[in-house]
Scaffold this motif. Structure first.
Motif, PDB file in Angstrom:
ATOM      1  N   GLN A  63      81.907  95.034 -18.520  1.00 25.65           N
ATOM      2  CA  GLN A  63      81.865  94.222 -17.316  1.00 25.65           C
ATOM      3  C   GLN A  63      82.366  92.818 -17.642  1.00 25.65           C
ATOM      4  O   GLN A  63      82.151  92.298 -18.733  1.00 25.65           O
ATOM      5  CB  GLN A  63      80.430  94.142 -16.770  1.00 25.65           C
ATOM      6  N   VAL A  64      83.061  92.210 -16.683  1.00 23.39           N
ATOM      7  CA  VAL A  64      83.578  90.852 -16.838  1.00 23.39           C
ATOM      8  C   VAL A  64      82.999  89.990 -15.728  1.00 23.39           C
ATOM      9  O   VAL A  64      82.950  90.398 -14.568  1.00 23.39           O
ATOM     10  CB  VAL A  64      85.114  90.842 -16.757  1.00 23.39           C
ATOM     11  N   GLN A  65      82.574  88.800 -16.080  1.00 21.59           N
ATOM     12  CA  GLN A  65      82.056  87.851 -15.085  1.00 21.59           C
ATOM     13  C   GLN A  65      82.684  86.482 -15.299  1.00 21.59           C
ATOM     14  O   GLN A  65      82.958  86.087 -16.440  1.00 21.59           O
ATOM     15  CB  GLN A  65      80.539  87.739 -15.184  1.00 21.59           C
ATOM     16  N   LEU A  66      82.888  85.784 -14.190  1.00 21.63           N
ATOM     17  CA  LEU A  66      83.363  84.406 -14.214  1.00 21.63           C
ATOM     18  C   LEU A  66      82.265  83.537 -13.609  1.00 21.63           C
ATOM     19  O   LEU A  66      81.797  83.813 -12.495  1.00 21.63           O
ATOM     20  CB  LEU A  66      84.642  84.248 -13.382  1.00 21.63           C
ATOM     21  N   VAL A  67      81.870  82.508 -14.330  1.00 21.90           N
ATOM     22  CA  VAL A  67      80.793  81.649 -13.869  1.00 21.90           C
ATOM     23  C   VAL A  67      81.280  80.211 -13.835  1.00 21.90           C
ATOM     24  O   VAL A  67      81.615  79.633 -14.874  1.00 21.90           O
ATOM     25  CB  VAL A  67      79.561  81.756 -14.780  1.00 21.90           C
ATOM     26  N   GLU A  68      81.304  79.637 -12.619  1.00 18.25           N
ATOM     27  CA  GLU A  68      81.733  78.248 -12.448  1.00 18.25           C
ATOM     28  C   GLU A  68      80.538  77.310 -12.523  1.00 18.25           C
ATOM     29  O   GLU A  68      79.409  77.688 -12.195  1.00 18.25           O
ATOM     30  CB  GLU A  68      82.426  78.040 -11.093  1.00 18.25           C
ATOM     31  N   SER A  69      80.820  76.079 -12.905  1.00 18.45           N
ATOM     32  CA  SER A  69      79.806  75.025 -12.902  1.00 18.45           C
ATOM     33  C   SER A  69      80.507  73.692 -12.734  1.00 18.45           C
ATOM     34  O   SER A  69      81.729  73.594 -12.904  1.00 18.45           O
ATOM     35  CB  SER A  69      78.988  75.049 -14.189  1.00 18.45           C
TER      36      SER A  69
ATOM     37  N   LEU B  92      93.232  93.112 -15.032  1.00 15.04           N
ATOM     38  CA  LEU B  92      92.643  93.146 -13.706  1.00 15.04           C
ATOM     39  C   LEU B  92      92.274  91.727 -13.283  1.00 15.04           C
ATOM     40  O   LEU B  92      91.993  90.874 -14.143  1.00 15.04           O
ATOM     41  CB  LEU B  92      91.409  94.051 -13.671  1.00 15.04           C
ATOM     42  N   ASN B  93      92.237  91.494 -11.976  1.00  8.87           N
ATOM     43  CA  ASN B  93      91.948  90.170 -11.450  1.00  8.87           C
ATOM     44  C   ASN B  93      90.471  90.039 -11.094  1.00  8.87           C
ATOM     45  O   ASN B  93      89.899  90.921 -10.449  1.00  8.87           O
ATOM     46  CB  ASN B  93      92.816  89.934 -10.207  1.00  8.87           C
ATOM     47  N   TYR B  94      89.877  88.930 -11.513  1.00  5.15           N
ATOM     48  CA  TYR B  94      88.454  88.688 -11.283  1.00  5.15           C
ATOM     49  C   TYR B  94      88.250  87.318 -10.635  1.00  5.15           C
ATOM     50  O   TYR B  94      89.011  86.373 -10.898  1.00  5.15           O
ATOM     51  CB  TYR B  94      87.680  88.741 -12.605  1.00  5.15           C
ATOM     52  N   TRP B  95      87.160  87.224  -9.842  1.00  4.13           N
ATOM     53  CA  TRP B  95      86.790  85.983  -9.164  1.00  4.13           C
ATOM     54  C   TRP B  95      85.400  85.533  -9.586  1.00  4.13           C
ATOM     55  O   TRP B  95      84.517  86.361  -9.843  1.00  4.13           O
ATOM     56  CB  TRP B  95      86.766  86.184  -7.651  1.00  4.13           C
ATOM     57  N   GLY B  96      85.224  84.220  -9.611  1.00  5.26           N
ATOM     58  CA  GLY B  96      83.893  83.672  -9.763  1.00  5.26           C
ATOM     59  C   GLY B  96      83.201  83.594  -8.406  1.00  5.26           C
ATOM     60  O   GLY B  96      83.790  83.910  -7.367  1.00  5.26           O
TER      61      GLY B  96
END
Length: 121
Positions: free
Chosen positions: A1-7, A108-112
């Motif tokens: 699994q891939v995750q994007l986390v913004e801060s 693959l394209n992922y979004w936060g």
């Protein structure tokens, strides 16, 4: 699994600065392009800036000279330094990345999930 986390989002007065960060984590083999988008209320999501794996950057005209996108490939992180902020920069800012997962054969394209930036006048 891939995750994007913004801060790094928040409330700032016009003329102020904020620095957004986006960490990509998971079972990652490689990351290609990394982008920042934004979506203001009642408007379509727009690409603000992007950076290739080699460091080449591109910006929309309204942020040129004020925003700087950068990345740290060792940390799988992309940044957006925003200076001289204006009320019209108010939006939810989203991170986006093309990621090759371990064991996968294509990017693959992922979004936060997005981070709110509010600029008061």
């Amino acid at each position: 699994q891939v995750q994007l986390v913004e801060s790094g989002g928040g409330l700032v007065q016009a003329g102020g600065s904020l620095r957004l960060s986006c960490l990509v984590f998971g079972s990652i083999l490689s990351i290609d392009a990394m982008d920042w988008y934004r979506q203001a209320p009642g408007k379509q999501r727009e690409l603000v800036a992007d950076i290739t794996s080699g460091g080449r950057t591109n910006y929309i005209d309204s942020v040129k000279g004020r925003f700087t996108i950068s990345r740290d490939n060792a940390k799988n992180t992309v940044y957006l330094q925003m200076n001289s902020l204006k009320p019209e920069d108010t939006a939810v800012y989203y991170c986006n990345a093309d990621v090759l997962r371990l064991g996968a054969t294509q990017f693959l394209n992922y979004w936060g999930q997005g981070t709110q930036v509010t600029v008061s006048s």
